[in-house]
Motif scaffolding. Structure first.
Motif, PDB file in Angstrom:
ATOM      1  N   ILE A 123       0.596  12.381  -9.456  1.00 51.94           N
ATOM      2  CA  ILE A 123      -0.148  13.644  -9.362  1.00 51.94           C
ATOM      3  C   ILE A 123       0.798  14.833  -9.329  1.00 51.94           C
ATOM      4  O   ILE A 123       0.608  15.820 -10.046  1.00 51.94           O
ATOM      5  N   VAL A 124       1.854  14.751  -8.506  1.00 56.12           N
ATOM      6  CA  VAL A 124       2.796  15.877  -8.379  1.00 56.12           C
ATOM      7  C   VAL A 124       3.510  16.149  -9.698  1.00 56.12           C
ATOM      8  O   VAL A 124       3.636  17.303 -10.125  1.00 56.12           O
ATOM      9  N   ILE A 125       3.971  15.091 -10.376  1.00 52.10           N
ATOM     10  CA  ILE A 125       4.687  15.283 -11.646  1.00 52.10           C
ATOM     11  C   ILE A 125       3.755  15.879 -12.693  1.00 52.10           C
ATOM     12  O   ILE A 125       4.150  16.774 -13.452  1.00 52.10           O
ATOM     13  N   THR A 126       2.503  15.426 -12.735  1.00 54.55           N
ATOM     14  CA  THR A 126       1.553  15.992 -13.699  1.00 54.55           C
ATOM     15  C   THR A 126       1.293  17.462 -13.410  1.00 54.55           C
ATOM     16  O   THR A 126       1.275  18.288 -14.326  1.00 54.55           O
ATOM     17  N   LEU A 127       1.117  17.813 -12.140  1.00 54.88           N
ATOM     18  CA  LEU A 127       0.853  19.216 -11.798  1.00 54.88           C
ATOM     19  C   LEU A 127       2.064  20.103 -12.091  1.00 54.88           C
ATOM     20  O   LEU A 127       1.917  21.206 -12.623  1.00 54.88           O
ATOM     21  N   LEU A 128       3.258  19.624 -11.740  1.00 59.32           N
ATOM     22  CA  LEU A 128       4.461  20.413 -12.034  1.00 59.32           C
ATOM     23  C   LEU A 128       4.683  20.562 -13.534  1.00 59.32           C
ATOM     24  O   LEU A 128       5.060  21.630 -14.017  1.00 59.32           O
ATOM     25  N   SER A 129       4.449  19.494 -14.273  1.00 54.83           N
ATOM     26  CA  SER A 129       4.666  19.536 -15.717  1.00 54.83           C
ATOM     27  C   SER A 129       3.655  20.420 -16.430  1.00 54.83           C
ATOM     28  O   SER A 129       3.940  20.937 -17.506  1.00 54.83           O
ATOM     29  N   SER A 130       2.482  20.582 -15.859  1.00 52.90           N
ATOM     30  CA  SER A 130       1.468  21.411 -16.512  1.00 52.90           C
ATOM     31  C   SER A 130       1.509  22.864 -16.044  1.00 52.90           C
ATOM     32  O   SER A 130       0.926  23.729 -16.692  1.00 52.90           O
ATOM     33  N   TYR A 131       2.220  23.154 -14.966  1.00 52.72           N
ATOM     34  CA  TYR A 131       2.236  24.511 -14.433  1.00 52.72           C
ATOM     35  C   TYR A 131       2.926  25.491 -15.384  1.00 52.72           C
ATOM     36  O   TYR A 131       2.418  26.592 -15.622  1.00 52.72           O
ATOM     37  N   ILE A 154       0.842  -1.206   0.000  1.00 50.94           N
ATOM     38  CA  ILE A 154       0.000   0.000   0.000  1.00 50.94           C
ATOM     39  C   ILE A 154       0.875   1.253   0.000  1.00 50.94           C
ATOM     40  O   ILE A 154       0.579   2.230  -0.695  1.00 50.94           O
ATOM     41  N   GLY A 155       1.972   1.212   0.755  1.00 50.60           N
ATOM     42  CA  GLY A 155       2.870   2.364   0.816  1.00 50.60           C
ATOM     43  C   GLY A 155       3.447   2.717  -0.537  1.00 50.60           C
ATOM     44  O   GLY A 155       3.516   3.890  -0.921  1.00 50.60           O
ATOM     45  N   SER A 156       3.875   1.682  -1.290  1.00 51.86           N
ATOM     46  CA  SER A 156       4.443   1.962  -2.611  1.00 51.86           C
ATOM     47  C   SER A 156       3.376   2.460  -3.577  1.00 51.86           C
ATOM     48  O   SER A 156       3.658   3.269  -4.465  1.00 51.86           O
ATOM     49  N   MET A 157       2.155   1.993  -3.414  1.00 52.80           N
ATOM     50  CA  MET A 157       1.081   2.482  -4.279  1.00 52.80           C
ATOM     51  C   MET A 157       0.744   3.944  -3.960  1.00 52.80           C
ATOM     52  O   MET A 157       0.463   4.731  -4.867  1.00 52.80           O
ATOM     53  N   ILE A 158       0.795   4.303  -2.676  1.00 49.62           N
ATOM     54  CA  ILE A 158       0.552   5.697  -2.294  1.00 49.62           C
ATOM     55  C   ILE A 158       1.657   6.601  -2.831  1.00 49.62           C
ATOM     56  O   ILE A 158       1.390   7.694  -3.350  1.00 49.62           O
ATOM     57  N   VAL A 159       2.905   6.133  -2.739  1.00 51.06           N
ATOM     58  CA  VAL A 159       4.027   6.916  -3.268  1.00 51.06           C
ATOM     59  C   VAL A 159       3.887   7.087  -4.779  1.00 51.06           C
ATOM     60  O   VAL A 159       4.078   8.181  -5.319  1.00 51.06           O
ATOM     61  N   ALA A 160       3.538   6.006  -5.490  1.00 52.74           N
ATOM     62  CA  ALA A 160       3.380   6.080  -6.947  1.00 52.74           C
ATOM     63  C   ALA A 160       2.249   7.035  -7.327  1.00 52.74           C
ATOM     64  O   ALA A 160       2.398   7.839  -8.254  1.00 52.74           O
ATOM     65  N   ALA A 161       1.126   6.956  -6.610  1.00 49.16           N
ATOM     66  CA  ALA A 161       0.001   7.849  -6.902  1.00 49.16           C
ATOM     67  C   ALA A 161       0.376   9.303  -6.629  1.00 49.16           C
ATOM     68  O   ALA A 161       0.074  10.193  -7.431  1.00 49.16           O
ATOM     69  N   SER A 162       1.058   9.536  -5.521  1.00 47.85           N
ATOM     70  CA  SER A 162       1.480  10.904  -5.188  1.00 47.85           C
ATOM     71  C   SER A 162       2.447  11.451  -6.224  1.00 47.85           C
ATOM     72  O   SER A 162       2.314  12.598  -6.659  1.00 47.85           O
TER      73      SER A 162
END
Length: 181
Positions: free
Chosen positions: A90-98, A79-87
């Motif tokens: 989301i963060v990479i998509t937001l940074l890349s679109s900013y 579960i921890g690795s899935m949370i890290v992957a999901a985070s």
């Protein structure tokens, strides 16, 4: 890839953004609309990745087992690795679109409405396209003359594979705007 996708989307919608700005849309609203689109795309990607990733992994393991007879132990992602992957997704998509969103906010309504064709893609051609194409040609020539499998030993073989993969992806990223044109 996310940055490239958003940059191309902004370039293609330049005229529409100019119209919205001329109708009174503020820069903050332009950034908000692009970032909201990024949140939706990131959410869909994370959901597909969290549910589809383990499924695709099991299918690949089953195909390898059926074709070669190799045995693999069952492994369920933590579960921890899935949370890290999901985070990270989301963060990479937001940074890349900013950064494309900020560029969209700076579009002048008058200039965007005056332009009749999509511009902006051409500015990356020329020198960058030559560098990308040259990098790929040099890499393929090098691989033909001296394949890494003949002279690399562990643990350097994985490090070299990672470096060559990153260089290759960078070169493809430089060629993408010319390819889209």
């Amino acid at each position: 890839l996310v940055f490239n996708a958003f940059a191309m989307t902004i370039t293609q919608r330049r005229r529409e953004i100019g119209m919205l700005r001329s109708l009174g849309m503020t820069r903050r609203q332009v950034i908000s609309s692009v970032m909201m689109e990024a949140v939706i795309i990131a959410g869909i990607g994370v959901i597909l990745g969290l549910f589809g990733g383990p499924l695709v992994g099991r299918i690949i393991v089953a195909v390898i087992h059926a074709s070669s007879g190799l045995e693999f132990s069952d492994y369920d992602p933590a579960i921890g690795s899935m949370i890290v992957a999901a985070s990270l997704g989301i963060v990479i998509t937001l940074l890349s679109s900013y950064f494309p969103a900020r560029g969209a906010a700076k579009i002048s309504p008058l200039i965007a409405l005056r332009e009749s064709s999509v511009t902006g893609v051409e500015s990356l051609s020329g020198r960058w396209t030559f560098i990308g194409f040259s990098t790929i040609v040099v890499m393929f020539g090098y691989f033909i003359i001296a394949p890494p499998s003949e002279w690399t030993l562990p643990p350097w073989d994985y490090n070299l594979m990672l470096v060559f993969t990153l260089v290759w992806l960078f070169a493809l990223g430089l060629l993408l705007p010319e390819t889209v044109n």
